[in-house]
Scaffold this motif. Structure first.
Motif, PDB file in Angstrom:
ATOM      1  N   VAL A  18       5.203   9.023   9.800  1.00 28.50           N
ATOM      2  CA  VAL A  18       3.945   8.277   9.807  1.00 28.50           C
ATOM      3  C   VAL A  18       4.204   6.811  10.112  1.00 28.50           C
ATOM      4  O   VAL A  18       3.525   6.199  10.952  1.00 28.50           O
ATOM      5  N   CYS A  19       5.194   6.224   9.441  1.00 23.67           N
ATOM      6  CA  CYS A  19       5.503   4.805   9.651  1.00 23.67           C
ATOM      7  C   CYS A  19       5.991   4.542  11.079  1.00 23.67           C
ATOM      8  O   CYS A  19       5.659   3.513  11.669  1.00 23.67           O
ATOM      9  N   GLU A  20       6.766   5.469  11.613  1.00 19.29           N
ATOM     10  CA  GLU A  20       7.285   5.290  12.972  1.00 19.29           C
ATOM     11  C   GLU A  20       6.146   5.209  13.984  1.00 19.29           C
ATOM     12  O   GLU A  20       6.131   4.333  14.853  1.00 19.29           O
ATOM     13  N   ARG A  21       5.179   6.107  13.880  1.00 16.03           N
ATOM     14  CA  ARG A  21       4.061   6.086  14.813  1.00 16.03           C
ATOM     15  C   ARG A  21       3.197   4.840  14.620  1.00 16.03           C
ATOM     16  O   ARG A  21       2.775   4.198  15.588  1.00 16.03           O
ATOM     17  N   ALA A  22       2.929   4.498  13.369  1.00 14.32           N
ATOM     18  CA  ALA A  22       2.080   3.334  13.092  1.00 14.32           C
ATOM     19  C   ALA A  22       2.742   2.048  13.548  1.00 14.32           C
ATOM     20  O   ALA A  22       2.083   1.165  14.128  1.00 14.32           O
ATOM     21  N   ASP A  23       4.041   1.937  13.324  1.00 15.68           N
ATOM     22  CA  ASP A  23       4.773   0.740  13.739  1.00 15.68           C
ATOM     23  C   ASP A  23       4.781   0.620  15.255  1.00 15.68           C
ATOM     24  O   ASP A  23       4.625  -0.473  15.815  1.00 15.68           O
ATOM     25  N   ASP A  79       0.861  -1.185   0.000  1.00 18.43           N
ATOM     26  CA  ASP A  79       0.000   0.000   0.000  1.00 18.43           C
ATOM     27  C   ASP A  79       0.897   1.235   0.000  1.00 18.43           C
ATOM     28  O   ASP A  79       1.554   1.537   1.001  1.00 18.43           O
ATOM     29  N   VAL A  80       0.943   1.939  -1.114  1.00 17.21           N
ATOM     30  CA  VAL A  80       1.835   3.079  -1.299  1.00 17.21           C
ATOM     31  C   VAL A  80       1.113   4.352  -0.850  1.00 17.21           C
ATOM     32  O   VAL A  80       0.052   4.692  -1.371  1.00 17.21           O
ATOM     33  N   GLY A  81       1.696   5.045   0.131  1.00 12.11           N
ATOM     34  CA  GLY A  81       1.024   6.201   0.720  1.00 12.11           C
ATOM     35  C   GLY A  81      -0.113   5.766   1.616  1.00 12.11           C
ATOM     36  O   GLY A  81      -1.138   6.447   1.709  1.00 12.11           O
ATOM     37  N   GLY A  82       0.082   4.643   2.306  1.00 16.51           N
ATOM     38  CA  GLY A  82      -0.990   4.007   3.070  1.00 16.51           C
ATOM     39  C   GLY A  82      -1.225   4.549   4.459  1.00 16.51           C
ATOM     40  O   GLY A  82      -2.010   3.968   5.223  1.00 16.51           O
ATOM     41  N   GLY A  83      -0.560   5.647   4.832  1.00 12.10           N
ATOM     42  CA  GLY A  83      -0.827   6.281   6.125  1.00 12.10           C
ATOM     43  C   GLY A  83      -0.535   5.366   7.293  1.00 12.10           C
ATOM     44  O   GLY A  83       0.517   4.725   7.366  1.00 12.10           O
ATOM     45  N   ASP A  84      -1.495   5.290   8.221  1.00 10.72           N
ATOM     46  CA  ASP A  84      -1.269   4.504   9.442  1.00 10.72           C
ATOM     47  C   ASP A  84      -1.565   3.020   9.247  1.00 10.72           C
ATOM     48  O   ASP A  84      -1.528   2.248  10.202  1.00 10.72           O
ATOM     49  N   GLY A  85      -1.879   2.609   8.013  1.00  9.60           N
ATOM     50  CA  GLY A  85      -2.087   1.191   7.731  1.00  9.60           C
ATOM     51  C   GLY A  85      -3.509   0.714   7.845  1.00  9.60           C
ATOM     52  O   GLY A  85      -3.767  -0.488   7.696  1.00  9.60           O
ATOM     53  N   THR A  86      -4.461   1.621   8.073  1.00 11.32           N
ATOM     54  CA  THR A  86      -5.851   1.200   8.230  1.00 11.32           C
ATOM     55  C   THR A  86      -6.354   0.439   7.007  1.00 11.32           C
ATOM     56  O   THR A  86      -7.012  -0.601   7.125  1.00 11.32           O
ATOM     57  N   MET A  87      -6.045   0.939   5.831  1.00 12.71           N
ATOM     58  CA  MET A  87      -6.504   0.308   4.587  1.00 12.71           C
ATOM     59  C   MET A  87      -5.968  -1.111   4.464  1.00 12.71           C
ATOM     60  O   MET A  87      -6.716  -2.072   4.265  1.00 12.71           O
ATOM     61  N   ILE A  88      -4.663  -1.247   4.598  1.00 11.21           N
ATOM     62  CA  ILE A  88      -4.072  -2.565   4.382  1.00 11.21           C
ATOM     63  C   ILE A  88      -4.409  -3.525   5.526  1.00 11.21           C
ATOM     64  O   ILE A  88      -4.546  -4.730   5.323  1.00 11.21           O
TER      65      ILE A  88
END
Length: 365
Positions: A215-220, A186-195
């Protein structure tokens, strides 16, 4: 002498109510700010489906007892809240999405629209005169640079995009067959909600979410902090500049609501980075394994009523950004990046999903 009210004497030939309508539109920004404050205070959560007197709502939210009733009454007038026969306030029917725990919550999106984006409309005159971004006029930098410098605003933005991703993910899972896919990027997928939604509905899948480092740091970190999260071993976040590099190894690549934020040249750069990743991946596939595919999900602005959305996009990012009005607009962009369209389908979320293959100049779909 003025009594402090906004007044208007109707001119000869003016239809009754014209002035009221003008004032309602002019005061719309005030109402949106009131709604954002109600969302910030989590008033809808405090009500918990029932009715409470204004004093108790003020106590539970930490609001001023004299000011809060005014705020609540404005939102009663707007149809967001209602009052019972005792004068207590409750959430009106159709406003449940203001609750943070609602499955279709729009709480953060309301805050984003009425705060950061409404501030950007202070630059609308600049946009109207020059076509340049009103957002940059107000904040001095483009949207994503501002978000990177402002963690609180970026957090609201990420959460708002996640809220919008929920129905889009459900619509894609409903219509797309993932049985032949092993890994989704998911390219530009933000916090990962979509994927995350895609992986939850397809237990055989692995996923990679590509976005800005912050964004990736917080989501991870959120994923790691959730002990025993069912997706912990199947999802990873990959920080990247998507104009330059995208993770390879995906059987399916996804771009949802990404391309309309950028100019034609910016869109081509993003798509070219995706195509390079897909091409490298295809070289490693065993004979007979299908080549990677790309799905682009965008809302097409096809009617006159979509003008507000197009103007909004122009104020935030400038007139060079893409508002895709027809299939051909998006097909032209994809073709410029050497993608061919295999099929197009309108999803229940309102998006059009373009399934594409790399390296095809013909468009059979």
């Amino acid at each position: 002498m003025s009594d402090g009210r906004i007044g208007h004497e109707e001119a000869p030939g003016e239809a009754p109510g014209d002035a009221t309508r003008l004032m309602e539109i002019a005061g719309g920004g005030c109402a949106s700010r009131v709604l954002a404050v109600a969302a910030r205070l989590r008033i809808a959560d405090v009500l918990d489906g029932g009715f409470l007197p204004a004093d108790e709502i003020a106590e539970r939210t930490g609001a001023d007892r004299d000011v809060l009733p005014l705020l609540l009454q404005v939102l009663v007038t707007c149809g967001i809240f209602e009052r019972d026969r005792h004068g207590a306030f409750g959430l009106a029917a159709g406003s449940a999405a203001l609750r943070s725990d609602h499955p279709g919550s729009l709480r953060n999106f309301v805050i984003l629209l009425a705060e950061t984006y409404d501030d950007a409309f202070g630059g609308l005159l600049e946009t109207a005169r020059t076509g340049r971004s009103g957002f940059e006029q107000v904040f001095g930098v483009p949207l994503y640079e501002y978000l990177g410098r402002t963690p609180e605003a970026e957090g609201v933005f990420d959460a708002a995009m996640a809220e919008l991703a929920v129905p889009a993910a459900a619509a894609l899972v409903e219509r797309f067959d993932f049985s032949g896919v092993r890994r989704v990027v998911d390219v530009g997928g933000g916090d990962g909600t979509m994927i995350m939604s895609i992986l939850t509905g397809n237990p055989h899948l692995e996923g990679v979410c590509v976005d800005r480092p912050s964004v990736c740091e917080r989501a991870d970190a959120r994923l790691a902090a959730t002990a025993g999260h069912p997706l912990a071993g199947r999802l990873r976040f990959h920080p990247s500049d998507i104009f330059q590099e995208v993770s390879e190894g995906g059987d399916l690549y996804l771009l949802k609501n990404v391309l309309h934020d950028w100019s034609h040249e910016g869109g081509v750069r993003i798509l070219s980075a995706v195509r390079r990743a897909m091409t490298r991946t295809a070289r490693t596939h065993a004979p007979g394994v299908p080549r990677p595919r790309l799905i682009v999900m965008e809302p097409l602005l096809e009617t006159e009523s979509d003008a507000a959305h197009s103007l909004f996009q122009t104020v935030i990012c400038g007139k060079e950004t893409r508002s895709f009005g027809r299939h051909d607009d998006l097909r032209a962009l994809l073709s410029a990046a050497d993608f061919g369209v295999l099929s197009v389908e309108r999803l229940s979320s309102g998006h059009h999903a373009f399934e594409c293959a790399a390296g095809r100049t013909a468009s059979p779909g």
